[in-house]
Design an enzyme around this catalytic site. Structure first.
Site, short mmCIF file in Angstrom:
data_model
loop_
_atom_site.label_atom_id
_atom_site.label_comp_id
_atom_site.label_asym_id
_atom_site.label_seq_id
_atom_site.Cartn_x
_atom_site.Cartn_y
_atom_site.Cartn_z
CG ASP A 180 -4.11 -4.80 -5.72
OD1 ASP A 180 -3.48 -4.26 -4.81
OD2 ASP A 180 -3.68 -4.90 -6.88
CG ASP A 211 -7.38 1.14 -2.97
OD1 ASP A 211 -6.49 1.39 -3.80
OD2 ASP A 211 -7.18 0.47 -1.92
N1 LIG Z 1 -1.10 -3.83 -7.07
C1 LIG Z 1 -0.67 -2.76 -6.38
N2 LIG Z 1 -1.36 -2.37 -5.27
C2 LIG Z 1 -0.88 -1.29 -4.56
C3 LIG Z 1 -1.54 -0.94 -3.34
C4 LIG Z 1 -2.75 -1.70 -2.82
C5 LIG Z 1 -4.00 -0.92 -3.11
N3 LIG Z 1 -5.09 -1.33 -2.20
C6 LIG Z 1 -5.54 -2.69 -2.41
C7 LIG Z 1 -6.45 -3.14 -1.28
C8 LIG Z 1 -7.07 -4.46 -1.65
C9 LIG Z 1 -7.96 -4.99 -0.54
C10 LIG Z 1 -7.18 -5.09 0.76
C11 LIG Z 1 -6.52 -3.80 1.15
C12 LIG Z 1 -5.67 -3.23 0.03
C13 LIG Z 1 -1.03 0.14 -2.62
N4 LIG Z 1 -1.40 0.65 -1.42
C14 LIG Z 1 -0.54 1.66 -1.18
N5 LIG Z 1 -0.51 2.39 -0.07
C15 LIG Z 1 -1.42 2.12 1.04
C16 LIG Z 1 -0.95 3.07 2.14
C17 LIG Z 1 -1.76 2.92 3.36
C18 LIG Z 1 -2.70 3.90 3.63
C19 LIG Z 1 -3.46 3.81 4.79
C20 LIG Z 1 -3.29 2.72 5.66
C21 LIG Z 1 -2.35 1.73 5.35
C22 LIG Z 1 -1.57 1.83 4.21
N6 LIG Z 1 0.35 1.84 -2.17
C23 LIG Z 1 0.07 0.89 -3.09
C24 LIG Z 1 0.70 0.56 -4.29
C25 LIG Z 1 0.24 -0.54 -5.02
C26 LIG Z 1 0.91 -0.98 -6.22
O1 LIG Z 1 1.91 -0.38 -6.68
N7 LIG Z 1 0.42 -2.08 -6.85
#
Ligand SMILES: Nc1nc2c(CCNCC3CCCCC3)c3[nH]c(NCCc4ccccc4)nc3cc2c(=O)[nH]1
Length: 373
Positions: free
Chosen positions: A92, A267
């Site tokens: 990301d 993811d």
């Molecule tokens: N660029 C970008 N990344 C987003 C991400 C991170 C995706 N995971 C990356 C990953 C990279 C490695 C480290 C960890 C993250 C998101 N994650 C979520 N919800 C998570 C909701 C959630 C679900 C379960 C537990 C916690 C949070 N919405 C997201 C929207 C976006 C977005 O608009 N733009």
């Protein structure tokens, strides 16, 4: 920028089963990508991740640029060598983690300056710097444009401002990416839950010429129904031939319902994060192994999941491990959940190929109805 070949092998309704072919290996879609935050899928060996069926994992620009530092990872041979993962890797851009983790962040039209949540040191991300970290220093096969994940809920005006910034950063990301021929770059659609703005963002991102398209700004508290509605109004503006990735999604029911709406890649930290806290995902829905009802339950977590963590240890043993605070608890449950998510994706892929996805979908909607919240 390379555009990796994406072959759709079968469809059922809007659901697609296919293969995204990368120089480091093929990705069977629909695909769930385990999250390897700081170069590790927490509590698992990479062999376990591979054996569970994962074709691709995620790395994280934000975490690795802070510690051990992106230049250091490059000096150590890049993220694949560093983390001992030789398959495809997606990173990301770091923008989302800056919003969710960093302190004292300062936005400007060219990028974001922030303080590390680890040691307070000051860092800056611009589209070009994010591409340099992802593609040059970490060596990601698939990089993500730098974007702004729009807060939810927000006004139409705020959503449009944010979408326009992400479109501008997408253009700058593409320019910085240049003509690398063994790596690709995905664009990210924003627009909150406004139909006209999701259409504007989708058309903008599609016109810029990325190797894949992500739907951002979802799984940010809008809930299952709103997420599905936003996917429904975005996908019609996307070309069939590019892979579609919903970022940060999600629970098993979210995966099934998103595949039914034409999504190919996902993811989420859920399998390992919920595993560390005692939540086991099964074909009958989630169970919390700390619940007293499992204290003498000799059944396995799930008969249908072909993984030692799912077959060889009783629920009573998991109950004991978590009550006793034993390290083996989070290790085994992270392994089972990772295997379950991969088994779910395999069953989804097979069901689309065999024309029985809608039957699988309705069975799981019934079994998992309570998990839609
Ligand atoms: N660029 C970008 N990344 C987003 C991400 C991170 C995706 N995971 C990356 C990953 C990279 C490695 C480290 C960890 C993250 C998101 N994650 C979520 N919800 C998570 C909701 C959630 C679900 C379960 C537990 C916690 C949070 N919405 C997201 C929207 C976006 C977005 O608009 N733009």
């Amino acid at each position: 920028m390379a555009t990796f070949p994406f072959e759709i092998k079968a469809t059922e309704g809007k659901a697609r089963a296919g293969v995204l072919k990368t120089p480091r290996g093929d990705i069977r879609t629909p695909a769930f990508m385990p999250v390897g935050t700081a170069g590790t899928v927490k509590a698992l060996y990479m062999d376990q991740v591979k054996d569970a069926g994962a074709d691709i994992i995620l790395g994280n620009t934000y975490h690795l640029m802070l510690r051990p530092g992106a230049e250091r990872v490059q000096r150590l041979g890049g993220l694949h060598a560093f983390a001992h993962w030789d398959g495809p890797m997606l990173t990301d851009s770091g923008g989302f983690q800056v919003w969710s983790l960093a302190q004292l962040r300062k936005m400007d039209p060219d990028g974001v300056t922030f303080q590390s949540h680890i040691d307070g040191s000051t860092h800056r991300l611009t589209p070009a710097r994010s591409i340099e970290i992802q593609a040059d220093l970490l060596g990601a096969d698939i990089s993500m444009q730098l974007d702004e994940c729009t807060d939810y809920p927000c006004s139409h005006e705020e959503a449009e401002r944010s979408l326009d910034l992400s479109l501008d950063w997408g253009q700058r990301s593409l320019e910085a990416f240049g003509d690398r021929d063994s790596q690709t770059l995905f664009g990210i659609i924003q627009g909150s839950n406004y139909a006209d703005l999701r259409e504007k963002s989708a058309k903008g991102v599609v016109s810029q010429g990325f190797g894949g398209i992500a739907l951002g700004g979802l799984a940010v508290g809008e809930g299952h129904e709103q997420m599905c509605a936003t996917i429904d109004l975005t996908v019609p503006h996307l070309p069939d031939h590019l892979p579609r990735y919903v970022m940060g999604v999600g629970k098993p029911i979210d995966l099934v319902e998103s595949v039914a709406r034409g999504i190919d890649m996902f993811d989420c930290v859920l399998p390992t994060r919920s595993g560390r806290h005692g939540q086991a995902w099964t074909w009958d829905g989630p169970v919390n192994v700390k619940n007293a009802k499992f204290a003498e339950d000799l059944s396995p977590l799930d008969e249908a999941v072909n993984c030692p963590a799912s077959q060889d240890y009783s629920r009573a043993y998991y109950h004991h491990l978590f009550k006793a605070g034993e390290y083996l608890g989070p290790m085994l449950l992270s392994w089972h959940n990772t295997a379950f998510f991969q088994a779910l994706m395999q069953e989804i892929r097979d069901s689309i190929a065999e024309g029985r996805f809608e039957a699988l979908r309705s069975r799981l909607q019934t079994a998992w109805a309570s998990t839609k919240s």
